[in-house]
Each structure stands twice: as structure tokens, then as C-alpha cells.
Design an enzyme around this catalytic site. Structure first.
Site, short mmCIF file in Angstrom:
data_model
loop_
_atom_site.label_atom_id
_atom_site.label_comp_id
_atom_site.label_asym_id
_atom_site.label_seq_id
_atom_site.Cartn_x
_atom_site.Cartn_y
_atom_site.Cartn_z
N ASP A 125 19.14 23.50 -0.89
CA ASP A 125 18.42 23.27 0.34
C ASP A 125 18.88 24.27 1.40
OD1 ASP A 125 17.75 22.19 2.90
OD2 ASP A 125 17.35 20.28 1.91
N THR A 179 12.61 25.03 4.80
CA THR A 179 13.77 25.53 5.54
C THR A 179 14.27 26.87 4.98
OG1 THR A 179 15.17 24.18 4.13
CG2 THR A 179 14.54 23.25 6.24
N THR A 180 14.06 27.10 3.70
CA THR A 180 14.46 28.39 3.13
C THR A 180 13.40 29.43 3.47
OG1 THR A 180 15.35 27.12 1.28
CG2 THR A 180 15.29 29.50 1.03
N ASP A 231 13.55 15.05 1.89
CA ASP A 231 12.47 16.04 1.86
C ASP A 231 11.15 15.39 1.44
OD1 ASP A 231 14.45 17.80 2.47
OD2 ASP A 231 13.84 19.33 1.01
P1 ADP Z 1 11.93 25.69 1.10
O1 ADP Z 1 13.29 25.33 1.56
O2 ADP Z 1 11.37 26.82 1.89
O3 ADP Z 1 11.03 24.53 0.99
P2 ADP Z 1 11.96 25.69 -1.79
O4 ADP Z 1 13.12 26.11 -2.61
O5 ADP Z 1 11.65 24.24 -1.71
O6 ADP Z 1 12.16 26.30 -0.36
O7 ADP Z 1 10.69 26.47 -2.32
C1 ADP Z 1 9.44 26.32 -1.74
C2 ADP Z 1 8.48 27.32 -2.31
O8 ADP Z 1 8.35 27.14 -3.72
C3 ADP Z 1 7.09 27.14 -1.72
O9 ADP Z 1 6.57 28.39 -1.42
C4 ADP Z 1 6.34 26.45 -2.84
O10 ADP Z 1 4.96 26.73 -2.80
C5 ADP Z 1 6.97 27.05 -4.06
N1 ADP Z 1 6.81 26.21 -5.25
C6 ADP Z 1 7.23 24.94 -5.43
N2 ADP Z 1 6.90 24.49 -6.64
C7 ADP Z 1 6.24 25.49 -7.26
C8 ADP Z 1 5.65 25.66 -8.56
N3 ADP Z 1 5.68 24.68 -9.45
N4 ADP Z 1 5.09 26.83 -8.83
C9 ADP Z 1 5.08 27.81 -7.92
N5 ADP Z 1 5.62 27.73 -6.71
C10 ADP Z 1 6.20 26.59 -6.37
MG MG Z 2 11.23 22.82 -0.24
#
Ligand code: ADP
Ligand code: MG
Length: 557
Positions: free
Chosen positions: A67, A100-101, A400
């Protein structure tokens, strides 16, 4: 400690303690580097195939997480601009609870690309203006491309909650956590539409989360009421009370030593007896005040004397002691009771109401379940899991999931993730930039290109060739495949709507807003001056932009 001054249009960053002045391009370069270092630190954790970080604190305690907000919060960031980036991620967490990332990665990319422009002698003011126009347009465009859904569409809510779990340590349990979150938040939302006054914005705050290591994650469950990590104080008390009338007391059921002289001269045995009798009478009197108002449950914020416990037990009153202030507040809200600070003030109107109060055994511990509360919005989640580490990460994951479900119920619009929305925005922005010219057009195009850092990073973290994928995605979007994105799990470009990768529009809007405002703020600093003064900066620490208002950002603390 840093503070912000404003000279003309260009803010200057004033550094305290020892650091010397850096000016102009040097200051700018060092600030932008600091921001990019922060972005670099979280970049590899983006997306479902992102890596986890092991955080070790000064005591050697270990947290493993993916996270962004947690990683940055735990990092010991010294550089003032680095701290601003940490704030951006916190704002994102406070406002929408996810992304957040992404927000930090995007802000870092905007700055890195801005640096290239500055090196080519584009003035930061021109970049800031271009970025601002581009961000405004991007917000308008993303609004237009959003997919409408319904707050009651549980299928969609679950999809969004599932995606918020992508990349988490507990991704195998994504379905379970998603169901839990959808149930919890929709219950509260339904109560709202039924006319009960339940505040959907306060949802995450109001849900009480208790963690108990032991058992398995699947034993995590939703409780219709308040859960206290407390046990009944006396074995003679009932363990289960139906139609509970609950006294919430913020004073001790004990005799304060100061009520007697510190030194008591007892010369004869009957004096001793009189003294003890007196003490007993006082305690009995206290308990009588509670039973007189017909309370059958007592939640005490302070201590309860053994003798008082005995009297309470005789009256059939279930009691727990040393509840936290926060728990007392939650209980008051849930049961409609009032926390009373003096027993003399306790009236029957102050009692809270619940259908059932019961002590239950959870692993080796006992916990108090206060269910069927007067306020139908009162919910708790009891998180179970093999180890402390699992329950801690489960808490973050559930947070989340709850947040994104709340986001979609609040504003029932979603977009497709996997970088699809970013590639589409970039392509529409490029088209729109034709209307501008010169260096501003350049800045807008650079903004568009920066958005593509999301699909690029997703691909990179999945071990795919980022450039190949991006080229293909651009081509597909040219052909009108609006939701083509990085099929991270599939290892190729795919239509993300077919893969059910949806995210709340609110999360994307907040990312665009916060990242561009932070980048602009950092770009506008051209002087870093060590300030001679010490002590707190007037007005407190700087607040990062991005929040709709200052009240909203403290919502989930
Ligand atoms: P954040 O902290 O920004 O939410 P995450 O590590 O949760 O970071 O990643 C979020 C990103 O991953 C988003 O751009 C989301 O669309 C993408 N994402 C999540 N699941 C999938 C998936 N199954 N296939 C492709 N992209 C995905
Ligand atoms: Mg996320």
C-alpha cells in the site's frame, strides 16, 4: 521544518536549521529529484503484479505491505519536497481511500518530464500553466467517459472492491473481502435511503474494526452492532442480556482514597468494621444509582471496585470496565445513550438501547458483542487471521475495499482500470492540444504522455515489455477501443471491461487533481532558503492541495 512564503507569483520554500540557500535551477532540480526519488520508491508496488515492501522500524518491527500510503507513511522522509509527496498520498487516502501509489507515481512523472522541458529552456511558469489547463481538461474528459452504474448494483460494487484488492498480500481472499465490504457499506447506504439518518461519508469511520489473531481469515465477519475487546468483569454477572438498557459511565465505581483522610486511626476492631461498612455503603449506593434507572448493562470507562462488582452481579447487571474513550463515543452513537460523567446525573433517558449484549469466546479471549443497536448504521468487523501480520494487512485491505465501495455509492460512476482510462485520456488530450500552440501545447502534450506512466508501470511490474504494450494500446485507442488496457494477469493488451477491471471515477479524479496540483506546487518553487528563525512556523505545516475542503481530509483519521 519548512514553511512557505509568497513573493510575487513564485512561492519560495524556506528551510530551517542549517541548510544553506539554494537558488534557481539548482533548487528546482534538487526538489524535483527528491519528488522523483519518492515516486521511484513506490513505483514497483503498483498494480496486481506489484512487489511488496518490507518496512522495518526503529524497534525492528516488520510490516509487509503493498500500500503506497502505508509505505510512504512509514518511510523516514527528511526532504521537505519529499514530505510534500508523502502528503499527496495521504490526501488521496483521506479523500477516496485508493490510488495512493498511482498519485505519487503520476506526480513524479509529471515532474520528471517537466525537468526535461526546463532543460530545454521552457520556463516553469509555462509548464505550470500548461499542466493546469491539461488537468482541467482531463477532468472534464474523464467525466465524459465514465460509465454510469447504480449505488444498488452490488455486482458492480463487488467488481470495484475486488480490483481494490489487486496486488494486496491477501489477494486470494479478494472475493471474500469484497463481499464483506459490499455488505457492510450497502447495509448502511440502504438504511440511509430508508430514511434513517446514516451518513455515508462517515461510514468508514463508523465501522468499528476489531482484530483478533487466530482462526482463519474466512472467519472474519460483520457484526450488526458494536464489538468491544472487553470481558465481563465478574463471574457472577450474566453473560447475556436481552433488551439491554446500557449505562455509559465515565467515572470510577471506586472509593477515591482522597475521600478519606490519608491516615486513619483505627484503635478498636469496631472502628475498622465501621470504616469498611462505610466504604461498602458508598459502593452500594453507587450501584443503586445504576439499578434505580433500570440499567442492566454497565459500560464503564474507568475502574470498578471488587465490592462494586459483587453488588452489580447481585443486581444482575452485566458490566465491563476501562472501555476506551473512542469506544464510549461509538457506543453512545450506536445505542443512542449518553456518556455520563457523574453517577448523580444518570437518568433513565441517558441509557443506550440494544437488542442483545453478549460475551462470546473468540479463540482464547472473550469479547463483548452489543448487537441490534438503536442506530441501524452501527456495524463492526471482527477480523480473524493466522497471525498478527495477516490481521494487520487484512485491516488495510478491508479499509481499501470499504472506501471504494463507499466512493461508488456516493458517486455511482466507474472507469476501466489497467491503464485504459489513462491511455484514452492521453489520446484525447493530445487531440485537444492541437488547439493550443507553442510551448503551452508542448506542456499539454507532456502532461498527456505522463499519464501513460500508469500503463507503462503496470506492464513493467508484470514483466511485460512496456513499450510494445503502450504502442499497441495507443493504436487500439486510435481505433476507438476506449477501454483497451494492460491485461496484467493475461500478459497482453485487453479490453479491461471484459476483464471486469473497474475503478471508481472518484479515485481517478482525485489522482488527476492531486498529482497535477502537487507537481505544479513543486515546480513553482525557485528558492529554497534556510530560515534563521526557529520554532513552529506560523500557520502550521503546509497542507497539500487536492482536498475539496479542509474538513474532508481529516475524515478518516
Ligand atoms: P494504488 O495504490 O494506486 O491503488 P495499486 O497497487 O492498487 O495502486 O494498483 C492500482 C492499479 O492497478 C490501477 O491502475 C488498476 O487499474 C490496476 N489494476 C488492478 N487490477 C488489475 C488487473 N487485474 N489488471 C490490470 N490492471 C489492474
Ligand atoms: Mg489500489
Amino acid at each position: 521544518m519548512a514553511m512557505y512564503g509568497n513573493v510575487g507569483d513564485q512561492p519560495i520554500l524556506i528551510l530551517r536549521e542549517g541548510s544553506s540557500q539554494t537558488k534557481g535551477k539548482d533548487a528546482q532540480r534538487s526538489n524535483m529529484q527528491a519528488a522523483q526519488i519518492i515516486a521511484e520508491a513506490v513505483r514497483s508496488s503498483l498494480g496486481p503484479k506489484g512487489m511488496d515492501k518490507m518496512l522495518v522500524d526503529g524497534f525492528g518491527d516488520v510490516t509487509i505491505t503493498n500500500d503506497g500510503a502505508v509505505i510512504l507513511k512509514e518511510m523516514d522522509v527528511q526532504h521537505p519536497v519529499g514530505k510534500m509527496m508523502v502528503e499527496v498520498s495521504k490526501t488521496q487516502d483521506d479523500e477516496v481511500g485508493d490510488g495512493t501509489t498511482s498519485v505519487v507515481v503520476l506526480a513524479g512523472e509529471l515532474l520528471s518530464k517537466a525537468q526535461n522541458l526546463i532543460d530545454k529552456d521552457v520556463h516553469p511558469t509555462v509548464i505550470v500553466d500548461g499542466y493546469r489547463r491539461a488537468a482541467e481538461k482531463a477532468l472534464e474528459l474523464v467525466d465524459g467517459m465514465a460509465i454510469k452504474t447504480e449505488a444498488t448494483n452490488k455486482e458492480m460494487l463487488k467488481k470495484v472492491a475486488m480490483i481494490s484488492q489487486a496486488g494486496k498480500l491477501l489477494r486470494e481472499n479478494a472475493g471474500f473481502i469484497a463481499d464483506l465490504a459490499v455488505n457492510a457499506v450497502s447495509q448502511i447506504a440502504e438504511k440511509t435511503t430508508e430514511g434513517h439518518k446514516v451518513d455515508i461519508d462517515g461510514v468508514i469511520d463508523d465501522i468499528k474494526v476489531e482484530k483478533k489473531a487466530g482462526g482463519s481469515l474466512e472467519e472474519t465477519r460483520l457484526i450488526q452492532g458494536v464489538l468491544l475487546d472487553k470481558e465481563v468483569v465478574h463471574s457472577g454477572m450474566p453473560k447475556r442480556v436481552e433488551n439491554a438498557k446500557i449505562a455509559l459511565l465515565n467515572s470510577a465505581l471506586e472509593i477515591e482514597k482522597t475521600e478519606f483522610d490519608t491516615k486513619i486511626n483505627i484503635e478498636r476492631p469496631d472502628q475498622m468494621k465501621a470504616f469498611l461498612d462505610e466504604e461498602e455503603n458508598l459502593l452500594r449506593g453507587m450501584v443503586d444509582k445504576i439499578s434505580k434507572v433500570n440499567a442492566n448493562v454497565l459500560i464503564c470507562q474507568k475502574g470498578i471496585d471488587d465490592v462494586a462488582q459483587h453488588f452489580l452481579a447481585k443486581k444482575g447487571i452485566l458490566a465491563v470496565r476501562r472501555a476506551s474513550e473512542k469506544d464510549m463515543e461509538k457506543l453512545a452513537k450506536a445505542t443512542g445513550g449518553k456518556v455520563v460523567t457523574s453517577l448523580d446525573d444518570l437518568g433513565s433517558g441517558d441509557l443506550g438501547v440494544a437488542a442483545l449484549v453478549e460475551e462470546k469466546k473468540i479463540s482464547d479471549d472473550k469479547m463483548l458483542f452489543i448487537e441490534g443497536c438503536k442506530n441501524p448504521g452501527a456495524l463492526s468487523i471482527l477480523i480473524r487471521g493466522g497471525t498478527e501480520r495477516v490481521v494487520d494487512e487484512a485491516e488495510r485491505s478491508i479499509h481499501d475495499a470499504l472506501c471504494v465501495v463507499r466512493d461508488v455509492i456516493r458517486d455511482p460512476r466507474v472507469v476501466a482500470g489497467g491503464g485504459a482510462v489513462e491511455v484514452e485520456l492521453a489520446s484525447q488530450l493530445r487531440r485537444w492540444s492541437e488547439q493550443s500552440s507553442g510551448k503551452e501545447q508542448l506542456a499539454i502534450q507532456v502532461f498527456a504522455e505522463s499519464l501513460e506512466v500508469i500503463p507503462l508501470t503496470l506492464a513493467e511490474n508484470a514483466g511485460l515489455d512496456p513499450i510494445d504494450i503502450l504502442v499497441e494500446l495507443r493504436a487500439r485507442h486510435q481505433k476507438g477501443e476506449k477501454w483497451a488496457g494492460v491485461g496484467v494477469m493475461e500478459g497482453e493488451a485487453r479490453d479491461m471491461t471484459k476483464l471486469n477491471v473497474y475503478e471508481p471515477l472518484a479515485v481517478k479524479q482525485q489522482i488527476l487533481k492531486s498529482a497535477s496540483e502537487a507537481a505544479s506546487m513543486i515546480l513553482r518553487i525557485d528558492d529554497v532558503i534556510a530560515s534563521g528563525k526557529s520554532g513552529a512556523a506560523p500557520g502550521g505545516p503546509p497542507k497539500m492541495p487536492g482536498g475539496e475542503d479542509s474538513e474532508g481530509s481529516s475524515e478518516f483519521e
